[in-house]
Write an enzyme that holds these catalytic residues in place. Structure first.
Site, PDB file in Angstrom:
ATOM      1  N   ASP A  67       0.847  -1.186   0.000  1.00  0.00           N
ATOM      2  CA  ASP A  67       0.000   0.000   0.000  1.00  0.00           C
ATOM      3  C   ASP A  67       0.885   1.238   0.000  1.00  0.00           C
ATOM      4  O   ASP A  67       2.044   1.196   0.405  1.00  0.00           O
ATOM      5  CB  ASP A  67      -0.965   0.003   1.190  1.00  0.00           C
ATOM      6  CG  ASP A  67      -0.374  -0.642   2.444  1.00  0.00           C
ATOM      7  OD1 ASP A  67       0.862  -0.739   2.546  1.00  0.00           O
ATOM      8  OD2 ASP A  67      -1.153  -1.054   3.311  1.00  0.00           O
ATOM      9  N   CYS A  92       1.143   4.436   9.523  1.00  0.00           N
ATOM     10  CA  CYS A  92       0.807   3.013   9.495  1.00  0.00           C
ATOM     11  C   CYS A  92       1.899   2.199   8.797  1.00  0.00           C
ATOM     12  O   CYS A  92       1.713   1.033   8.480  1.00  0.00           O
ATOM     13  CB  CYS A  92      -0.542   2.795   8.803  1.00  0.00           C
ATOM     14  SG  CYS A  92      -1.344   1.237   9.251  1.00  0.00           S
ATOM     15  N   HIS A  94       3.348   2.584   5.758  1.00  0.00           N
ATOM     16  CA  HIS A  94       3.334   2.329   4.321  1.00  0.00           C
ATOM     17  C   HIS A  94       4.613   2.806   3.636  1.00  0.00           C
ATOM     18  O   HIS A  94       4.943   2.334   2.549  1.00  0.00           O
ATOM     19  CB  HIS A  94       2.107   2.979   3.675  1.00  0.00           C
ATOM     20  CG  HIS A  94       0.804   2.433   4.183  1.00  0.00           C
ATOM     21  ND1 HIS A  94      -0.413   2.802   3.671  1.00  0.00           N
ATOM     22  CD2 HIS A  94       0.523   1.535   5.174  1.00  0.00           C
ATOM     23  CE1 HIS A  94      -1.386   2.170   4.320  1.00  0.00           C
ATOM     24  NE2 HIS A  94      -0.828   1.405   5.238  1.00  0.00           N
ATOM     25  N   GLU A 126      -5.981   3.061   3.390  1.00  0.00           N
ATOM     26  CA  GLU A 126      -6.588   3.628   4.594  1.00  0.00           C
ATOM     27  C   GLU A 126      -7.996   4.152   4.339  1.00  0.00           C
ATOM     28  O   GLU A 126      -8.720   4.454   5.267  1.00  0.00           O
ATOM     29  CB  GLU A 126      -5.705   4.758   5.150  1.00  0.00           C
ATOM     30  CG  GLU A 126      -4.307   4.320   5.569  1.00  0.00           C
ATOM     31  CD  GLU A 126      -4.312   3.420   6.794  1.00  0.00           C
ATOM     32  OE1 GLU A 126      -5.377   3.269   7.422  1.00  0.00           O
ATOM     33  OE2 GLU A 126      -3.252   2.861   7.125  1.00  0.00           O
ATOM     34  N   HIS A 152       2.640  -6.408   6.817  1.00  0.00           N
ATOM     35  CA  HIS A 152       2.299  -5.190   7.544  1.00  0.00           C
ATOM     36  C   HIS A 152       3.227  -5.068   8.732  1.00  0.00           C
ATOM     37  O   HIS A 152       3.473  -6.050   9.443  1.00  0.00           O
ATOM     38  CB  HIS A 152       0.850  -5.238   8.029  1.00  0.00           C
ATOM     39  CG  HIS A 152       0.287  -3.865   8.300  1.00  0.00           C
ATOM     40  ND1 HIS A 152       0.791  -3.038   9.286  1.00  0.00           N
ATOM     41  CD2 HIS A 152      -0.711  -3.172   7.693  1.00  0.00           C
ATOM     42  CE1 HIS A 152       0.114  -1.902   9.274  1.00  0.00           C
ATOM     43  NE2 HIS A 152      -0.790  -1.959   8.319  1.00  0.00           N
ATOM     44  N   HIS A 345      -0.964   4.057  13.659  1.00  0.00           N
ATOM     45  CA  HIS A 345      -1.850   5.222  13.616  1.00  0.00           C
ATOM     46  C   HIS A 345      -1.556   6.207  14.754  1.00  0.00           C
ATOM     47  O   HIS A 345      -2.391   7.051  15.073  1.00  0.00           O
ATOM     48  CB  HIS A 345      -3.326   4.810  13.635  1.00  0.00           C
ATOM     49  CG  HIS A 345      -3.762   4.086  12.397  1.00  0.00           C
ATOM     50  ND1 HIS A 345      -5.051   4.128  11.923  1.00  0.00           N
ATOM     51  CD2 HIS A 345      -3.094   3.305  11.522  1.00  0.00           C
ATOM     52  CE1 HIS A 345      -5.154   3.403  10.821  1.00  0.00           C
ATOM     53  NE2 HIS A 345      -3.952   2.888  10.568  1.00  0.00           N
TER      54      HIS A 345
END
Length: 374
Positions: A67, A92, A94, A126, A152, A345
């Protein structure tokens, strides 16, 4: 400096929200054009990219997805390479995801394997959600992978750790927006109004009963109302109120049941408070469900062929639109340990950059193994 760390820091400074990743796309394209072009083919899709590295004698296509969007958060890390975009941050990870993907891609440009490898640089994870639309695009349909992988970052695990499990990894998620409209008026004459602050408070309390009284105790689900707005000033009874939240469940069936109950409660609020209500579920993400046979193979490979620590983790209530890709394409997602003191976040998220090389080594090794198998 490790070139991938420089890439990560460059990308960290230019976070952009979903379908506005114009600088990010341009940066990625600039890097891709600096590589030898003999085996690279590139397609644009909105603000994302698809990049194919052609194999020596391809029989299948292996996919790798990252992402590329950021979040509407004001960064508070104090890093010298902090975001230069106001109220935007890669909170996050990315920026890590993209840097790892570019590292893996570069390896296969320089060390081609038998099979093709397609890299999916997906926007809007997101929100409002790019995976489902990208999956259905003509560009991706032409280069549809036979299997696909993603990762992730996980702040709670140390560097050198990979956490993964067969089957359900991330939950089904849905946004939740409820708008209430009644009759406002003077604070001194409440009997002449229908107060939407009172209606909103009542609804929030009722929503808390949905999970405790409508979901199997052996199942899991969450409703969180994260924001309430209503009214204008202190001496006017509110004509309007808005609730914003999220729903998370461990099965699509539970998501349907939870929404059905929410709709029933909202109808009751309309009757009881003589108001109008509108529900909007916004973005909805399908569960991330790892293909069991591929995940077993991945875990076995890591345990026998690498020095990373493998943890078989539990499912989480986090959401990820990569679930739409796994719904159609066999594959898996895993957690990559980055040992940050602050979580996903969070405005102070500071992942350990040493994890970038760990992930690149793992994925180049495993994709090489899969892409050279007879």
């Amino acid at each position: 400096m490790n070139p991938l760390i420089k890439i990560r820091r460059d990308l960290h400074q230019i976070p952009e929200i979903g379908f506005q990743e114009f600088k990010t796309q341009a940066y990625l394209l600039s890097y891709l054009k600096s590589l030898p072009q003999q085996r690279i083919s590139i397609k644009k899709w909105k603000t994302g990219l698809l990049v194919k590295v052609s194999g020596l004698n391809p029989r299948k296509t292996i996919g790798y997805r990252t992402d590329i969007d950021g979040l509407p958060i004001s960064e508070q890390t104090g890093l010298p390479f902090s975001s230069v975009h106001e109220a935007r941050m890669h909170a996050c990870g990315h920026d890590f995801h993209m840097s790892i993907a570019l590292g893996v891609l570069t390896f296969f440009v320089e060390n081609p394997i038998v099979d093709d490898v397609v890299f999916v640089f997906q926007p809007a994870e997101e929100g409002p959600g790019g995976a489902e639309a990208m999956l259905e695009s003509a560009e991706m349909r032409e280069w549809m992978p036979d299997m696909i992988f993603a990762l992730h970052i996980a702040p709670e695990y140390p560097v050198g750790t990979i956490a993964v499990k067969e089957g359900l990894l991330f939950a089904n998620t849905s946004e939740l927006f409820i708008d209430l409209k009644g009759k406002g008026g003077h604070a001194a004459y409440p009997h002449q109004t229908n107060d939407m602050v009172i209606a909103a408070c009542s609804l929030v309390n009722q929503l808390q009963t949905v999970i405790s009284r409508n979901v199997d105790p052996l199942d899991s689900a969450v409703i969180t109302i994260g924001k309430i707005t209503g009214g204008t000033v202190q001496n006017i009874i509110a004509e309007k109120a808005r609730l914003e939240g999220t729903i998370r469940t461990l099965s699509p069936e539970s998501m349907g049941k939870v929404k059905h109950r929410i709709e029933a409660l909202v109808k009751g609020i309309e009757t009881g408070y003589e108001c109008e209500a509108v529900i909007d579920y916004g973005s909805m993400y399908h569960q991330v469900f790892n293909t069991e046979s591929i995940t077993k193979d991945f875990i076995n490979y890591l345990q026998q062929g690498t020095d990373v620590k493998v943890i078989e983790c539990r499912e989480a209530m986090t959401g990820e639109d990569f679930g739409y890709m796994l719904k159609e394409i066999p594959g898996l997602m895993f957690w990559l340990g980055v040992e940050s003191p602050f979580g996903l976040h969070h405005a102070k998220l500071t992942p350990n950059e040493a994890a970038i090389d760990v992930a690149v080594k793992v994925m180049t090794s495993y994709i090489s193994f899969k892409g050279n198998q007879a």
